[in-house]
Design a protein around this motif. Sequence first.
Motif, PDB file in Angstrom:
ATOM      1  N   UNK A 358       0.814  -1.221   0.000  1.00 12.30           N
ATOM      2  CA  UNK A 358       0.000   0.000   0.000  1.00 12.30           C
ATOM      3  C   UNK A 358       0.846   1.270   0.000  1.00 12.30           C
ATOM      4  N   UNK A 359       1.788   1.345  -0.915  1.00 10.48           N
ATOM      5  CA  UNK A 359       2.707   2.483  -0.945  1.00 10.48           C
ATOM      6  C   UNK A 359       2.875   2.982  -2.367  1.00 10.48           C
ATOM      7  N   UNK A 360       2.922   4.311  -2.533  1.00  9.64           N
ATOM      8  CA  UNK A 360       3.339   4.883  -3.804  1.00  9.64           C
ATOM      9  C   UNK A 360       4.317   6.023  -3.525  1.00  9.64           C
ATOM     10  N   UNK A 361       5.296   6.146  -4.395  1.00 11.46           N
ATOM     11  CA  UNK A 361       6.423   7.064  -4.205  1.00 11.46           C
ATOM     12  C   UNK A 361       6.302   8.254  -5.142  1.00 11.46           C
ATOM     13  N   UNK A 362       6.651   9.416  -4.625  1.00 10.96           N
ATOM     14  CA  UNK A 362       6.614  10.649  -5.409  1.00 10.96           C
ATOM     15  C   UNK A 362       8.050  11.155  -5.591  1.00 10.96           C
ATOM     16  N   UNK A 363       8.446  11.328  -6.856  1.00 11.20           N
ATOM     17  CA  UNK A 363       9.783  11.821  -7.190  1.00 11.20           C
ATOM     18  C   UNK A 363       9.664  13.022  -8.116  1.00 11.20           C
ATOM     19  N   UNK A 376      -5.147   3.345   0.939  1.00 16.76           N
ATOM     20  CA  UNK A 376      -5.981   3.198   2.138  1.00 16.76           C
ATOM     21  C   UNK A 376      -6.036   1.781   2.688  1.00 16.76           C
ATOM     22  N   UNK A 377      -5.573   0.786   1.923  1.00 14.20           N
ATOM     23  CA  UNK A 377      -5.608  -0.572   2.458  1.00 14.20           C
ATOM     24  C   UNK A 377      -4.487  -0.756   3.470  1.00 14.20           C
ATOM     25  N   UNK A 378      -4.447  -1.906   4.106  1.00 19.68           N
ATOM     26  CA  UNK A 378      -3.534  -2.133   5.224  1.00 19.68           C
ATOM     27  C   UNK A 378      -2.373  -3.066   4.879  1.00 19.68           C
ATOM     28  N   UNK A 379      -2.133  -3.303   3.595  1.00 17.45           N
ATOM     29  CA  UNK A 379      -1.079  -4.233   3.176  1.00 17.45           C
ATOM     30  C   UNK A 379       0.264  -3.524   3.132  1.00 17.45           C
ATOM     31  N   UNK A 380       0.911  -3.419   4.268  1.00 13.15           N
ATOM     32  CA  UNK A 380       2.197  -2.719   4.334  1.00 13.15           C
ATOM     33  C   UNK A 380       3.356  -3.582   3.859  1.00 13.15           C
ATOM     34  N   UNK A 381       3.217  -4.902   3.976  1.00 10.61           N
ATOM     35  CA  UNK A 381       4.254  -5.836   3.529  1.00 10.61           C
ATOM     36  C   UNK A 381       3.675  -6.694   2.413  1.00 10.61           C
ATOM     37  N   UNK A 382       4.415  -6.804   1.306  1.00  5.99           N
ATOM     38  CA  UNK A 382       3.942  -7.593   0.166  1.00  5.99           C
ATOM     39  C   UNK A 382       3.685  -9.037   0.567  1.00  5.99           C
ATOM     40  N   UNK A 383       2.496  -9.536   0.226  1.00  3.21           N
ATOM     41  CA  UNK A 383       2.136 -10.909   0.561  1.00  3.21           C
ATOM     42  C   UNK A 383       2.407 -11.801  -0.655  1.00  3.21           C
ATOM     43  N   UNK A 384       3.675 -12.197  -0.770  1.00  3.11           N
ATOM     44  CA  UNK A 384       4.113 -13.014  -1.902  1.00  3.11           C
ATOM     45  C   UNK A 384       4.956 -14.174  -1.383  1.00  3.11           C
ATOM     46  N   UNK A 385       5.007 -15.227  -2.188  1.00  2.62           N
ATOM     47  CA  UNK A 385       5.886 -16.357  -1.905  1.00  2.62           C
ATOM     48  C   UNK A 385       6.706 -16.639  -3.156  1.00  2.62           C
ATOM     49  N   UNK A 386       8.022 -16.639  -3.016  1.00  5.64           N
ATOM     50  CA  UNK A 386       8.907 -16.867  -4.151  1.00  5.64           C
ATOM     51  C   UNK A 386       9.782 -18.081  -3.902  1.00  5.64           C
ATOM     52  N   UNK A 387      10.281 -18.657  -4.984  1.00  6.17           N
ATOM     53  CA  UNK A 387      11.183 -19.795  -4.885  1.00  6.17           C
ATOM     54  C   UNK A 387      12.325 -19.657  -5.862  1.00  6.17           C
TER      55      UNK A 387
END
Length: 502
Positions: A358-363, A376-387
């Motif tokens: 839930x983040x966007x960066x301004x440059x 506005x959502x609460x997903x502060x950490x990416x919910x992914x699984x990698x291998x």
Amino acid sequence: MKTTERKSAAYISYFFILLFCYAAFSKCYDFEDFQVQIAQSPLLSAYAGFVSYAVIVAELLIVILLFVPRTRMAGLYASLAIMVAFTGYIYLILNYSDFIPCSCGGILEKMDWTEHLIFNIACVIIAGAGILLIGGAVSLRRRMMMILLSVIVSSGTVTLLFLRSEYIIKRQNNFTRRFLLHPVLEDQSVKLDNEQYYFAGSDHSHIYLGNKHYPQTLVTLGHNLAGIKKLKMAPSDFNHTFRNLQVQVKGPYYYLYDGTVPVIYRGKLGNAAPKTISYRDAYFTQLIVLDSIRFALRTQSKADKMFTIARLDLTRRPKVELYPGILEKQMDGVFDSDGKLTSSAHSDTLVYAYTYRNTFLIMNNQLELKRKLHTIDTTTVAKIQTGSQSNGTHKLIAPPLKVNQNISANRNLAFIQSDLMGKHESVNAWKKAKVIDIYRTDKQEYIGSFYIYNQGKNKLTDFIVTDHYLFAIVGDQLVRYTYRKPITKYFKPGEAENLSKE
């Protein structure tokens, strides 16, 4: 108490018994819709779950109090208090809200908001009259003081709810969306010859389309969706093995590029023969044109293979400069940092919206990170699984939770297509539409949300925002939407500049 006064007080009690019975049972009958409507209220959206039940319970308790003669006075005070609260709610909606939801039930839905306000004021007067008529042993002065106290407490509570809800929604959001009242209206559309188009850019009078199946095709048409022209781009040195050929327009030029080659061609709009301006200077996965010789890139660092923002300047040596501190690693630095890079029209702002958090960066155009803002959502950490693979590469091994699907920006607003459903939202609406959330880019503030509805079975695939219109590609339809308040004020140059200084 005189017989006439006693009868009048009884009639007043019966009136409120019927009113609150009808209102409570109407809400219960269509409770899901009532809860969704409460969630859209600018006063109550942060408390929709509690309030949706509390209002019904309160109305039924008042009915019981009014029905029993010994508690009728308490019922009338409660009727007065709740009607004052409803009246204050409508007053704030009409005077301090850019959008007007509906959270009424039954016959009250047939009234417009001014009629509803008048009706509520009449109910406040009737409740006050009932209190004065019943009286009992309590002095008239004391009854007047109690009425005044009820008015102050009820109106004060509603005002505090409004202020607190505004703070939670804009600063401490618990993922309750606020749907604006018709912020965009579909007013025109045109059928395209296939479903593979995407937006390549826009200017003050035209929009430009690229095509995934025919990547050498650039389509130009006016903001009125008329005057369609196709340009078949044919570079002289076109003997590369392309994997992801795309086109982007920033007047007076268009740019044809593929970061897997890597190569960038530049051509004058209307000229079908672009020239190579960059070859093997930098591999990249995304490109944003800053000007005719400078580009913002998303690439992968050779050192750690993580996604990195970079700048390509064709006049400098070295031509490429990496900015490794902008994108933040959470797990692997690739999938967790995935997102879309875009530029904001009419400003020097670049925006990068992470896909899985839930983040966007301004440059700025110098690739200096100015702000890190949140959706506005609460997903502060990416919910992914990698291998890890045998060749050292990584891939997703489970479906990820996608947060932000797409983004377009103009002046100091970012329009982000979200993939997550908020509290109290209609499942049926999500089946029929895609949701767009609007945020400020000059500070942390959520403006509101709206739907882009499907065209039959076709769903939104891309969109772009300009000063006057939002254009969307829905299947093979190119649809134009005109803005209404509260969006238009942000795109007026004078007001937008003042807002950006807040």
